[in-house]
Design an enzyme around this catalytic site. Structure first.
Site, PDB file in Angstrom:
ATOM      1  NE  ARG A  16      -9.915  19.710 -17.245  1.00 44.84           N
ATOM      2  CZ  ARG A  16     -10.624  19.506 -16.077  1.00 44.84           C
ATOM      3  NH1 ARG A  16     -10.933  18.026 -16.239  1.00 44.84           N
ATOM      4  NH2 ARG A  16     -10.854  20.126 -15.322  1.00 44.84           N
ATOM      5  N   GLY A 443      -9.938  -1.757  -1.057  1.00 45.19           N
ATOM      6  CA  GLY A 443      -9.530  -0.820  -0.346  1.00 45.19           C
ATOM      7  C   GLY A 443     -10.533   0.339  -0.392  1.00 45.19           C
ATOM      8  CG  HIS A 652      -5.260  -4.538  -6.108  1.00 43.78           C
ATOM      9  ND1 HIS A 652      -6.169  -5.607  -6.319  1.00 43.78           N
ATOM     10  CD2 HIS A 652      -5.485  -3.405  -7.065  1.00 43.78           C
ATOM     11  CE1 HIS A 652      -6.814  -5.022  -7.347  1.00 43.78           C
ATOM     12  NE2 HIS A 652      -6.688  -3.633  -7.681  1.00 43.78           N
ATOM     13  CG  HIS A 705     -14.594  -1.921 -14.403  1.00 48.78           C
ATOM     14  ND1 HIS A 705     -13.740  -2.996 -14.187  1.00 48.78           N
ATOM     15  CD2 HIS A 705     -13.847  -0.796 -14.275  1.00 48.78           C
ATOM     16  CE1 HIS A 705     -12.626  -2.785 -13.898  1.00 48.78           C
ATOM     17  NE2 HIS A 705     -12.631  -1.394 -14.115  1.00 48.78           N
TER      18      HIS A 705
HETATM   19  N1  GLN Z   1      -6.683   0.663  -2.980  1.00 47.16           N
HETATM   20  C1  GLN Z   1      -7.023   1.005  -4.224  1.00 47.16           C
HETATM   21  C2  GLN Z   1      -8.598   1.239  -4.226  1.00 47.16           C
HETATM   22  O1  GLN Z   1      -9.242   0.335  -3.773  1.00 47.16           O
HETATM   23  C3  GLN Z   1      -6.456   0.468  -5.464  1.00 47.16           C
HETATM   24  C4  GLN Z   1      -7.057   0.944  -6.850  1.00 47.16           C
HETATM   25  C5  GLN Z   1      -6.415   0.321  -8.074  1.00 47.16           C
HETATM   26  O2  GLN Z   1      -6.114  -0.859  -8.105  1.00 47.16           O
HETATM   27  N2  GLN Z   1      -6.323   1.127  -9.249  1.00 47.16           N
HETATM   28  O3  GLN Z   1      -9.232   2.096  -4.879  1.00 47.16           O
HETATM   29 ZN    ZN Z   2      -7.200  -2.532  -8.928  1.00 49.72          ZN
END
Ligand code: GLN
Ligand code: ZN
Length: 765
Positions: A16, A443, A652, A705
């Protein structure tokens, strides 16, 4: 001797190097000269590997500082106005980086260009920005310089250039749609082709004999106007000097062969791994003198090829075409890891089944030997080893598990239905007693350096099991107490034990293996190391039950069990190629089904199965969608349908549009779906509204984000907006996605505000 060649090599470097060099340059730790030197070294090394394997040319232009589409966009001078690029000055490297990342060591920061997935791969390209009347010019010299660089090293350089139609297709702008056959975009073609012609003529003057022009969109369903544009485009491009190899990949061109077959290009590359059936029709349309390149070594996967089978596959074409038949990987090797030789941690058996970029080129060389019928002693030995590996793999007991096969066969009669939603949600409500606008998170909680260090030390053996378990439990307790304190309704354990949402499960399931250096570029300097699914998938023991049960034992509030769904696990791994993906996915689903049931048994009342990659799995052509959606939905239902009616199933998804798949989302029949919506101002809810989506839904109310703390009123407004489109009693309040990349201070503040927003909504209701 048959011609063998390669469409592109991974650019990141086996260690890398590119990532490190770029990140260090961006951070201001090293200067431009160091960066450029790293690029030169990598190119030289990679050309060497390809030349040694006997490739007729080396690809030039597959190397890119951030992304090869962005390289081409800047070569064309298509720099959006906000980057302040002068019309007559060359585009500098820092401008390219600003387009990709918003900032660079020099130049004024500006909003970065969008990034999106490259066809059905996990590679992301920077979306070209188009506008009516856009003009083009040769604004960067790097391609020509690299051609000269390769030639100076004694290689025959074959430039790789994104085709004008593919480049336009991928582009977007206020007046145009991204990644689509918006006919208005074709107005930009004449100006674009002028510059393509200039590029080709300059390459000819450098002594280039062939240019590879990539038009992967030819495997898609193309609107008629785009198909009609092809003849004019390639009539011009194929007559500028260099011969044109028109490269298609990621699917078959059969449905576009009426136009593609008539193009005056000197060579055509087709992907026989993805679309083996197209060979006969392609052969039938090939014209005298045209070269046909067959992509027979899988550029999208890591398995060693069955060279005898490929030999059989190309035998007739080889006899008919003679020198005009070329052999190649199916697509650029950008999508596979670089060198299996580095993987000292894999056992010999498994290793003998694998092939990364370096090995694939050697397979290509051996294939030529086979087709030419000119093997010497060393080749015969290598061929024998290759054959043995293929046979061993097919028969290995590590791959085929009786128990899994039997379970899979029996699973057709496993019931996938639960009681109707109305009844389930009433039962769940009776058990959970949640308020209106229930609050939850997705989560993960912040993954602090301390947590990462814990996992690292434990893996390295520096921290014992008991100490590790104790530390993780303490973290879980902290997270649970925090959520109780701020008043969330449905809690999570925070996922401190997970490095990655797929790897965590892969490491605990049979049938998965992990590499040490199997990095693949995802975008820019970011690389991922996908797990390898090599055999039947089975759950050896509960994977999350201990942590989840512990978390639940700490509180009277429900704590969600947290699993990654079968489609996402499949989608983010290298998947075995000896059975349909669908079958592998069902095996994963069955393993997860057991986990779901064990969680329920352990007293967990709410279980979330994340499927962020559900949409990504869609095939490239519409006609193939239904079949995929069918089994993908079925796998989700297989995973979730074994629970009681009063156990609540969540799912999700993020970064997803739902309009064209809403029916399938509804068919998954999760009790609650949480989605990312805050950045789109709840626009994504349109699909749910139009469909009258019946189940509960948690549209994300803030963007995870950004470290910015969202204001309560803003979140209240978003939910009110959602409540105008969907029944208020079906709405949840949650962030867009997991919080693992965030810090604690902003997480605390944001979630406090979110809970407060939910309270305001309840009071107003
Ligand atoms: N349960 C995961 C988290 O909260 C979901 C991550 C995702 O949607 N990429 O990190
Ligand atoms: Zn997500």
């Amino acid at each position: 001797m048959k011609t063998i060649h390669n469409l592109g090599f991974p650019r990141i470097g086996a260690a890398r190097e590119l990532k490190r060099a770029q990140e260090s340059y961006w951070a201001g730790k090293t200067g431009l000269d160091d960066l450029l030197a790293t690029g030169r070294d990598l190119r030289a090394r990679h050309w060497n590997i390809q030349a040694r394997a006997g490739a007729q040319w080396v690809p030039v232009g597959d190397f890119a500082w951030y992304d090869h589409i962005l390289e081409w966009t800047t070569l064309l001078g298509a720099v959006p106005a906000r980057f302040g690029q002068a019309d007559d000055a060359p585009v500098g490297l820092d401008t390219l980086f600003r387009m990709a990342r918003g900032r660079a060591p020099s130049g004024t920061p500006a909003a970065a260009c969008e990034m999106t997935k490259w066809f059905d791969t996990n590679y992301h390209y920077i979306v070209p920005e188009l506008h009516p009347g856009q003009t083009y010019r040769i604004a960067r010299e790097s391609l020509f310089e690299q051609v000269a660089e390769a030639q100076a090293l004694g290689h025959r350089a074959r430039p790789v250039v994104p085709g004008p139609l593919t480049w336009l297709w991928l582009g977007k702008g206020d007046a145009y749609t991204a990644g689509a056959g918006d006919t208005a975009k074709l107005d930009l073609l004449p100006g674009l082709l002028d510059v393509y012609e200039q590029v080709l003529r300059r390459l000819a003057s450098q002594g280039v004999d062939w240019v590879q022009i990539d038009e992967p969109i030819l495997v898609l369903d193309l609107p008629q106007a785009w198909r009609e544009a092809l003849a004019g485009v390639y009539g011009r491009l194929a007559s500028q000097g260099p011969n044109v190899l028109l490269a298609t990949y990621f699917g078959g061109v059969g449905h576009n062969l009426d136009v593609v077959g008539a193009l005056p290009v000197q060579g055509l590359h087709v992907d026989l791994v993805r679309a083996p059936d197209q060979l006969a029709s392609v052969l039938a349309t090939l014209r005298d003198g045209q070269a046909l390149s067959l992509g027979v070594i899988d550029g999208r996967n890591v398995w060693r090829a069955d060279l005898d089978r490929i030999h059989e596959q190309v035998r007739e074409a080889a006899a008919r075409l003679g020198d005009r038949l070329w052999l190649a990987p199916s697509c650029s090797l950008l999508h596979v890891p670089i060198d299996l030789g580095l993987e000292s941690g894999l056992d010999n058996e498994l290793r003998s089944w694998l092939s990364f970029a370096v090995q694939k080129l050697d397979e290509l060389r051996l294939l030529r030997v086979l087709v030419d019928g000119e093997a010497d002693g060393a080749d015969l030995q290598a061929l024998a080893a290759a054959r043995r590996a293929v046979l061993d793999r097919a028969a290995s007991s590590r791959i085929h598990r009786r128990d899994v096969a039997e379970r899979l066969a029996a699973s057709v009669s496993v019931r996938r239905d639960r009681a109707p939603f109305a009844q389930r949600i009433a039962d769940q409500q009776a058990r959970l007693g949640l308020p209106r606008y229930p609050t939850t998170t997705i989560g993960s909680f912040p993954q602090t350096p301390e947590i990462r260090a814990l996992r690292r030390d434990w893996r390295a053996g520096a921290l014992g099991d008991a100490a590790y378990e104790k530390a993780i439990r303490e973290e879980i307790e902290r997270v649970v107490r925090f959520q109780e304190e701020i008043g969330l309704d449905v809690l999570v354990h925070g996922e401190p034990e997970r490095n990655d949402m797929v790897e965590y499960f892969g490491e605990l399931l049979a049938g998965f293996a992990f590499t040490a250096y199997g990095w693949v570029q995802s975008y820019g300097s970011r690389c991922v190391k996908p797990p390898l699914i090599y055999g039947d998938v089975a759950r050896l023991a509960p994977m999350t039950v201990g942590w989840s049960a512990y978390a639940q034992s700490l509180t009277d509030k429900p704590v969600k069990g947290m699993l990654t769904g079968p489609v996402t696990i499949l989608q983010w791994s290298f998947v075995r190629d000896d059975q349909p993906r669908e079958q592998t996915c069902r095996q994963i689903a069955l393993a997860l089904r057991d986990e779901v049931q064990d969680l329920e048994q352990a007293g967990v009342t709410v279980i979330q199965i994340d499927e962020p990659a559900f949409r990504e799995g869609l095939p490239l052509r519409r006609g193939d969608w239904a079949a995929y959606l069918d089994w993908a939905v079925d796998c989700f239902r297989l995973t979730t349908s074994g629970v009681r009616d009063d156990t609540q199933i969540h799912t999700h998804m993020c970064y997803s549009e739902f309009n064209d798949i809403i029916e399938s989302i509804a068919a998954m029949d999760a009790d609650v779906i949480t989605i990312e919506t805050s950045r789109s101002n709840m626009d994504l809810l349109g699909a749910f509204e139009a469909f009258a989506y019946p189940n509960d839904i948690g549209p994300g109310v803030y963007d995870i984000h950004s470290p910015n703390v969202p204001r309560e009123e803003w979140m209240v407004d978003l939910v009110r907006h959602a409540a105008r489109r969907l029944p208020a009693e079906r709405l949840w309040v949650n962030p867009d996605c997991g919080l693992k990349t965030r810090g604690w201070p902003e997480t605390r503040a944001a979630l406090q505000a979110m809970v407060q927003a939910a309270r305001m909504l309840r009071e107003a209701a």
